[in-house]
Design a protein around this motif. Structure first.
Motif, short mmCIF file in Angstrom:
data_model
loop_
_atom_site.label_atom_id
_atom_site.label_comp_id
_atom_site.label_asym_id
_atom_site.label_seq_id
_atom_site.Cartn_x
_atom_site.Cartn_y
_atom_site.Cartn_z
N THR A 1 0.90 -0.98 0.03
CA THR A 1 -0.02 -0.02 -0.14
C THR A 1 0.94 1.29 -0.04
N LEU A 2 0.46 2.35 -0.24
CA LEU A 2 1.22 3.70 -0.33
C LEU A 2 1.68 3.95 1.19
N VAL A 3 1.25 3.40 2.37
CA VAL A 3 2.09 3.55 3.65
C VAL A 3 3.15 2.64 3.74
N SER A 4 2.94 1.34 3.29
CA SER A 4 3.89 0.31 3.45
C SER A 4 5.23 0.68 2.46
N LEU A 5 4.73 1.22 1.39
CA LEU A 5 5.75 1.68 0.51
C LEU A 5 6.86 2.96 0.78
N ILE A 6 6.11 3.80 1.56
CA ILE A 6 6.79 4.88 2.25
C ILE A 6 7.39 4.51 3.27
N LEU A 7 7.22 3.51 4.08
CA LEU A 7 7.82 3.14 5.22
C LEU A 7 9.14 2.19 4.72
N MET A 8 9.18 1.52 3.49
CA MET A 8 9.92 0.97 3.31
C MET A 8 10.94 1.79 2.42
N ILE A 9 10.58 2.77 1.86
CA ILE A 9 11.71 3.71 1.23
C ILE A 9 12.15 4.42 2.47
N PHE A 10 11.61 4.76 3.46
CA PHE A 10 12.18 5.22 4.82
C PHE A 10 13.04 4.71 5.35
N THR A 11 12.97 3.27 5.62
CA THR A 11 13.96 2.39 6.11
C THR A 11 15.27 2.14 5.21
N SER A 12 15.04 2.53 3.87
CA SER A 12 16.17 2.25 3.05
C SER A 12 17.13 3.35 2.73
N VAL A 13 16.25 4.62 3.14
CA VAL A 13 16.91 5.80 2.78
C VAL A 13 17.34 6.53 4.01
N PHE A 14 16.45 6.76 4.83
CA PHE A 14 16.61 7.91 5.92
C PHE A 14 17.24 7.16 7.07
N GLY A 15 18.74 7.48 7.39
CA GLY A 15 19.46 6.86 8.29
C GLY A 15 19.43 8.08 9.61
N PHE A 16 18.55 7.74 10.46
CA PHE A 16 18.47 8.60 11.82
C PHE A 16 19.87 9.20 12.25
N ALA A 17 20.94 8.16 12.33
CA ALA A 17 22.11 8.52 13.00
C ALA A 17 22.95 9.62 11.99
N ASN A 18 22.52 9.87 10.66
CA ASN A 18 23.17 10.86 9.86
C ASN A 18 22.79 12.46 10.43
N MET A 19 21.76 12.43 11.00
CA MET A 19 21.37 13.88 11.77
C MET A 19 22.68 14.43 12.91
N PRO A 20 22.50 13.44 13.96
CA PRO A 20 23.77 13.65 14.93
C PRO A 20 24.96 13.66 14.59
N ARG A 21 25.29 12.76 13.71
CA ARG A 21 26.66 12.71 12.94
C ARG A 21 26.95 13.93 12.13
N MET B 1 17.54 2.01 16.38
CA MET B 1 18.38 1.66 15.02
C MET B 1 18.41 0.30 14.82
N VAL B 2 18.26 -0.65 15.69
CA VAL B 2 18.14 -2.13 15.44
C VAL B 2 17.10 -2.53 14.68
N LEU B 3 15.89 -1.78 14.98
CA LEU B 3 14.69 -2.23 14.12
C LEU B 3 14.74 -1.61 12.85
N ALA B 4 15.23 -0.38 12.70
CA ALA B 4 15.45 0.19 11.29
C ALA B 4 16.49 -0.54 10.55
N LEU B 5 17.36 -0.95 11.17
CA LEU B 5 18.73 -1.85 10.25
C LEU B 5 18.04 -3.22 10.05
N MET B 6 17.28 -3.82 10.87
CA MET B 6 16.56 -5.12 10.47
C MET B 6 15.71 -4.81 9.34
N GLY B 7 14.94 -3.63 9.32
CA GLY B 7 14.03 -3.46 8.24
C GLY B 7 14.85 -3.27 6.93
N ALA B 8 16.02 -2.50 6.87
CA ALA B 8 16.91 -2.39 5.72
C ALA B 8 17.38 -3.59 5.58
#
Length: 506
Positions: A13-33, A328-335
């Motif tokens: 669905t649209l939401v599932s796709l956006i969440l999949m793109i989010f886990t593939s692209v958006f790295g939370f750690a990139n902001m504090p780094r 970040m474990v959950l996000a890495l698992m998703g990716a």
């Protein structure tokens, strides 16, 4: 046997796709780094990277995806239909090979993040299974992890979708915590910023002494560009998306805008509760732990802003660091689940089956299961060799990582370059169009190719400028090696097909 791609209940669905793109692209750690490296000075570079690479590239992906909504081969199919099969195979093979190395890297590295989630600090150096060293223990855990991920992934997209959705939701909540926490600290401190903004200068210069020279700032631009990488991974999921010609471009567009704004806003909010000199100037703070240090400080500052005792504030900080680790474990698992399946699917389902030996090209239940298990074996063998092979193997793996740093992003240039040809081909039906004219498509394509080309060129020459010629040579060797392997494989396929056509004629 029912194919996954025809089972509408299991489509994205649209939401599932956006969440999949989010886990593939958006790295939370990139902001504090980024805040650690450049302070507020990181924000303009992220905006430049979004304008010159991420947003125009995402729009290209959206046009490709809508036009080739029934194609299973993702970026391979797009480039093959736009330019030609050899061009597409070289670009896709190079891109896929680099993800194998990523899987090896993260397979053992994910346990460091896991340790932070459980214990609030990295304790992996003390881990031991059956009397093995910590490095060997992480290798064994990595192998078990890869087998588990592959086993679950071969059960179908529905299982992957659930895990990536959990990862995407975890990262989304992490951002919510950052935003609400920063606003609360801002209010609690009477509208004072921990890192003061003294004018335009704050958004141009860096408080970090290591990031004052033009060369260092260019190195940061490369970091910002690569923070937006990974969009192309979901290219192989167009045929698995509900009402693809509408949902896919809409999902990509929404994700691109949210991610671009999210990065810039996140860096700005770090300055609300972190004073760079007080918190980040210590020699104990580095790229590996900057995200935990900064978010630990958010918890501490929340306590302090609202009158908590020192002990309670410290405890709040430690729990915040644990929450970051868990998210970040959950996000890495998703990716990891997405990247175990999506790149391989594009390579196997897009290319001619005669390119692959044995059962590799077979697809069951919408999954290239035989190829996934072969991939799992290859990653496991590499994990074993790196973990048990001593210093020589460790040095070899470092060289492999260098070889793939450029190889992973070079295909962006292939995809953007093919876009000009894609737009010129009138026979390709284009139900979704952002670039209305051939000229606008050419300009966008040239800007993306130049931006990624510059980033890769700088990545290659940067070590040599610092006296490390070996790393520069290995960075060049990677794409060259993968190109030669792809051309040899394709040449073998052409000869095979030539012989078969001669037999038919005879």
């Amino acid at each position: 046997m029912k194919k996954l791609s025809t089972d509408n209940s299991k489509k994205l669905t649209l939401v599932s796709l956006i969440l999949m793109i989010f886990t593939s692209v958006f790295g939370f750690a990139n902001m504090p780094r980024s805040f650690f490296l450049m302070g507020y000075g990181a924000i303009p570079w992220y905006i430049i990277s979004a304008i010159t690479f991420f947003i125009p590239f995402a729009f290209m992906m959206a046009e490709y995806g809508a036009a080739f909504k029934n194609e299973k081969g993702g970026i391979y199919s797009w480039m093959e239909k736009s330019v030609g099969p050899k061009y597409a195979f070289v670009g896709t093979f190079m891109w896929y090979a680099s993800y194998i190395i990523w899987m090896v890297n993260v397979g053992s590295g994910i346990w460091v993040v896991f340790s932070n989630a459980i214990f609030g600090t990295d304790t992996t150096s003390t881990w031991s299974l059956f009397g093995l060293s910590s490095t060997q223990t992480l290798g064994i855990l990595g192998i078990l992890w890869v087998f588990m991920v592959t086993f679950v992934s071969t059960k179908g997209l529905d299982k992957i979708k659930k895990i990536t959705s959990v990862g995407g939701i975890a990262v989304t909540f992490l951002n919510v915590v950052l935003i609400i926490g920063a606003i609360a600290v801002f209010i609690g401190n009477g509208g004072q910023l921990a890192q003061p903004i003294t004018g335009v200068e704050s958004f141009i210069s860096s408080p970090n002494a290591a990031y004052q020279s033009p060369i260092a700032i260019l190195a940061f631009l490369v970091f910002a560009i690569f923070a937006f990488g990974g969009t192309e991974v979901v290219g192989g999921l167009v045929d698995q998306t509900e009402n693809a010609e509408v949902t896919f471009p809409k999902g990509l567009t929404i994700a691109a805008i949210v991610i671009s704004i999210g990065y810039a806003l996140g860096i700005l909010l770090c300055g609300v509760f972190v004073n760079w000199t007080n918190v980040l100037s210590s020699e104990n703070v580095h790229m590996g732990n900057a995200a935990y240090v900064i978010m630990n400080n958010l918890g501490y500052q929340l306590g302090q802003a609202f009158g908590a005792t020192e002990a309670v504030s410290v405890s709040m900080g430690n729990w915040m660091a644990r929450y970051v680790g868990a998210s970040m474990v959950l996000a890495l698992m998703g990716a990891y689940f997405t990247l175990t399946y999506a790149p391989l699917k594009q390579l196997i389902e897009g290319t001619p089956k005669e390119l692959w030996p044995g059962r590799m090209s077979e697809v069951e239940d919408g999954m290239p299961k035989a190829a996934m298990w072969l991939q799992c074996t290859a990653v496991s063998v590499m994990l074993f060799l790196v973990s048990f092979g001593g210093d020589a193997m460790s040095a070899f793996f470092t060289k492999l990582v260098l070889m793939t740093n450029v190889a992973m992003t070079l295909p962006y240039m292939f995809i953007a370059g093919a876009f000009i040809s894609f737009k010129a081909k009138k026979e390709i039906e284009k139900p979704f169009v952002i670039y209305k004219t051939q000229s606008s498509a050419k300009i966008a394509s040239i800007i993306v190719v130049f931006t990624v080309g510059f980033a890769n060129f700088f990545t290659i020459i940067d070590p040599a400028l610092k006296g490390d010629l070996s790393s520069t040579l290995w960075s060049i060797a990677g794409p060259a090696f993968f190109t030669v392997v792809a051309l040899v494989m394709y040449s073998s396929y052409e000869k095979k097909m030539g012989k078969e056509s001669n037999k038919k004629v005879a």
